[in-house]
Scaffold this motif. Sequence first.
Motif, mmCIF file in Angstrom:
data_model
loop_
_atom_site.group_PDB
_atom_site.id
_atom_site.type_symbol
_atom_site.label_atom_id
_atom_site.label_comp_id
_atom_site.label_asym_id
_atom_site.label_seq_id
_atom_site.Cartn_x
_atom_site.Cartn_y
_atom_site.Cartn_z
ATOM 1 N N THR A 114 37.633 49.748 36.729
ATOM 2 C CA THR A 114 38.931 50.277 37.135
ATOM 3 C C THR A 114 39.637 50.946 35.968
ATOM 4 O O THR A 114 40.200 52.048 36.107
ATOM 5 C CB THR A 114 39.799 49.150 37.716
ATOM 6 N N VAL A 137 41.694 55.053 45.020
ATOM 7 C CA VAL A 137 42.429 54.019 44.292
ATOM 8 C C VAL A 137 43.052 53.069 45.305
ATOM 9 O O VAL A 137 43.778 53.494 46.209
ATOM 10 C CB VAL A 137 43.519 54.639 43.403
ATOM 11 N N GLU A 138 42.743 51.790 45.171
ATOM 12 C CA GLU A 138 43.313 50.766 46.045
ATOM 13 C C GLU A 138 44.518 50.142 45.338
ATOM 14 O O GLU A 138 44.421 49.744 44.178
ATOM 15 C CB GLU A 138 42.274 49.695 46.363
ATOM 16 N N ARG A 139 45.628 50.026 46.043
ATOM 17 C CA ARG A 139 46.851 49.482 45.472
ATOM 18 C C ARG A 139 47.182 48.154 46.165
ATOM 19 O O ARG A 139 47.174 48.076 47.394
ATOM 20 C CB ARG A 139 48.018 50.462 45.653
ATOM 21 N N TYR A 140 47.451 47.151 45.336
ATOM 22 C CA TYR A 140 47.752 45.827 45.860
ATOM 23 C C TYR A 140 49.115 45.366 45.363
ATOM 24 O O TYR A 140 49.517 45.653 44.226
ATOM 25 C CB TYR A 140 46.680 44.821 45.440
ATOM 26 N N VAL A 141 49.814 44.640 46.220
ATOM 27 C CA VAL A 141 51.121 44.081 45.907
ATOM 28 C C VAL A 141 51.046 42.576 46.062
ATOM 29 O O VAL A 141 50.489 42.067 47.053
ATOM 30 C CB VAL A 141 52.210 44.659 46.835
ATOM 31 N N LEU A 160 40.851 54.804 35.726
ATOM 32 C CA LEU A 160 42.239 55.154 35.467
ATOM 33 C C LEU A 160 42.384 55.983 34.199
ATOM 34 O O LEU A 160 43.237 56.876 34.120
ATOM 35 C CB LEU A 160 43.086 53.882 35.384
ATOM 36 N N ARG A 214 47.303 44.793 50.680
ATOM 37 C CA ARG A 214 46.851 46.129 50.267
ATOM 38 C C ARG A 214 47.846 47.151 50.787
ATOM 39 O O ARG A 214 48.175 47.166 51.975
ATOM 40 C CB ARG A 214 45.459 46.421 50.802
ATOM 41 N N ASP A 215 48.339 47.968 49.872
ATOM 42 C CA ASP A 215 49.348 48.960 50.214
ATOM 43 C C ASP A 215 48.638 50.262 50.554
ATOM 44 O O ASP A 215 48.306 51.065 49.678
ATOM 45 C CB ASP A 215 50.313 49.148 49.040
ATOM 46 N N GLY A 228 51.565 43.353 41.083
ATOM 47 C CA GLY A 228 50.583 44.193 41.747
ATOM 48 C C GLY A 228 49.515 44.667 40.803
ATOM 49 O O GLY A 228 49.459 44.259 39.632
ATOM 50 N N LEU A 288 46.008 47.847 40.492
ATOM 51 C CA LEU A 288 45.172 48.902 41.048
ATOM 52 C C LEU A 288 43.712 48.509 40.925
ATOM 53 O O LEU A 288 43.308 47.861 39.956
ATOM 54 C CB LEU A 288 45.404 50.220 40.308
#
Length: 788
Positions: free
Chosen positions: A617, A751-755, A621, A767-768, A735, A737
Amino acid sequence: MDGRDLVRSLKAVGSVGAAQGLRTVRAAWRRRRADAVGLPPRGAERARVPGVLESAEPGPGGGTLRFGGSRLRIAVTVGGAVFWGWDGAGPEPSYALAGRCPDPDPRAVLEPDKDGGWRVVAERMTVVVSRLGAIEVRTPGGVTLRRDLPPRWWEPAGGGPARWTQRSEVPADARFFGLGGRASGPRLRDGAYRLWNSDPGRAFAPGDDPLYITMPVQWVVSDAGTHLAFHDSTWDGTVLLREGVEGAGSGHDRAGTSELRMEGGPLRCWVMVGTPARVLLAWASLTGAPALPPAWALGHHHGGWGFGSEEEVRRVVAGYRERGLPLDAVHLDIDHHEERRVFTVDPDRFPKLPQLAEELRQDGIRLVSVVDAAVKAEPGDAVYDGGTAGDAFVRDASGRLVRGPARSGESVFPDFTHARVRRWWGGLYEERLDRGFSGFWHGMNEPTSFAAFGETTLPRSARHALDGRGGDHREAHNVYALCMARAGYEGLAGLAPDRRPFVVSRSGWAGMQRYGGAWSGEVATGWGGLRASLALVLGLGLCGVPYSGPDVGDRDGTPDPELFLRWFQLGAYLPLFRTHAGPGAGPREPWEFGPEVLQHARGALLERRRLLPYFVTLAQLARRTGAPFVRPVWWGAPEERALRDCEDAFLLGDCLLVAPVLDPGVRRRTVQLPRGRWYDTATGRAYEGPGRVAADAPLSRIPVFARAGAVLPVRGDDGGPELEVWAPARGRAGGGLVVPDAGEGWEEPAVERYVARRSGRRVVVERDGGGGPAEPPCPVRIRGLAEG
């Protein structure tokens, strides 16, 4: 060449065999004679300053200001960076830029300022030029970040390139960073730092300068803000730094100073202002996105000068396998070549190299080959004959081939500053691919004549194409390795278009991240070398090279078990994780240091394997944003003064803080934490920052802290993906990525975004996505909840 090179050559005679030493001295005298003939004497010089401002011509993004003795061109680009060049110098041509210069920002306008000066107002800064040629960079609120005094030039009376000096002032509280890979960093204290890529001639430690990768890329961090200044000249130079003093002399501050002295080239500068993340995003936009290493390159690499046969390679690989130690790549040094000649293989010791490479690949292990810049000057050698036929090698001012001693003997050197030569050299990697190699590390490409002698092989009068402009080695030296890396990277991309090239280089220059990463060279085997290893990685990351690392334990001696283990534990958290031994040095296999070291090294290797999705990751990035894997602890809060002076810890991405052990006998150490809650990943105990805390550092591990709310992708116990979530503090959210990438192709994963947020005594992770919050697609493990 100058007197410093000759002195190094004479000193080398006593440290190596007499025959090789005498060859080196003879080569030094040849360079001296060549320069005496090929370089015009400077003679009398005429000093010059800009003079008084006479007129201004607004233009796109800025304009041109005419002084009595020079012209200043200034422009703000759409990426937020500001450029200025004296004597009308423009941003092109440049080896640092990735393609064409960015377009000017049409919103930025050159307008009159008070006292007869002019200014350009941009989104993140205001640039003010005085009537005598001083340039100030200010925050939007009017606080000065940098003040460049009017420059000075010294022009030879008989014509030729002018020397110049640029003196700058920065706030009294400012700290300096950058300038490439510096063993004494990451914070650069008062002193002189040379800008001339050099093999130091021995294993190096803190205080040795210059080293293999120098860059005129300077970071300045102060209360007022953070900025990067890049003086785009490839010539030899020196930076003199002096930190300021607050309240010096009747309560007045003494500004910090930076004085840049260059032997030639244009006087042009780029400045970027903002948060560290924003600055490096602007830098990557200007100089190019970092090359994305294949996923296997983020694992553990092992090599050595001594893997001189297929049997030895198999023995070492079997040792890793039998002891349950992960291994992802094996590096072969020059002793696998036939008579140390580039792009060859010894047929007696490696009779079935492609078969060996395929066997290793089936086990998930890649072969990596060293590639030196020198080509043995021997008719009948395929590379020498091909280069001679194509006029690929560097010549002196009289048109003769430049020769110098190298590891393969008397050698010649390709002119990588010629596009035709780069294409030819890039095509030679087909032989390496056919042998089964998957990656390459470039050595001796400062260029230097031999690792022990610390001098440049090519005379300063040697001629180079410089991509059609023509010039000599004074201008080409610092970009020689950069152009070699470009040749290798572009050649490999064409020969194997379905695979991302893996290239790491010992030397390079600004923009080298476009073509791969860097390895440290010959760090001294000692605790000072361990400390220098971290400084190099941090410094290169700030200069836009996110993928780098040292040779764990390094190559010039045998580290004691404790030193090897602490170096190994540090290496497990650095982007390039490689153990490697040089000629005559002791082994670097973990089991050679006793059962206790083996046990703890296994733990470090397994943790690196567990964190591989996180490293993947970070690599993705870095490709997108320019942000390095390894960051100084002030990265997120440069306004916190205590963090600017912290040099014994680092951030790994946004989620982890790593505090390596850098001194012998340490079993407990203090750690400077940035603001927020941090968890000791070994004990789960929570700490509140900012502040210093004491953490246990037994031989089995080094202290590592996780930021509250962090979401890390890791490998689960079953080998599948998993999310490790550290509980946010009450009333706060967190959160992270995740960018999955298990291969070596060019696909761009999403890109997976997590909160992560608190919900009573629970932590909810979602998962946002574009369609709203969703359950994570993989198992989630919550940590730190009991401490929250």
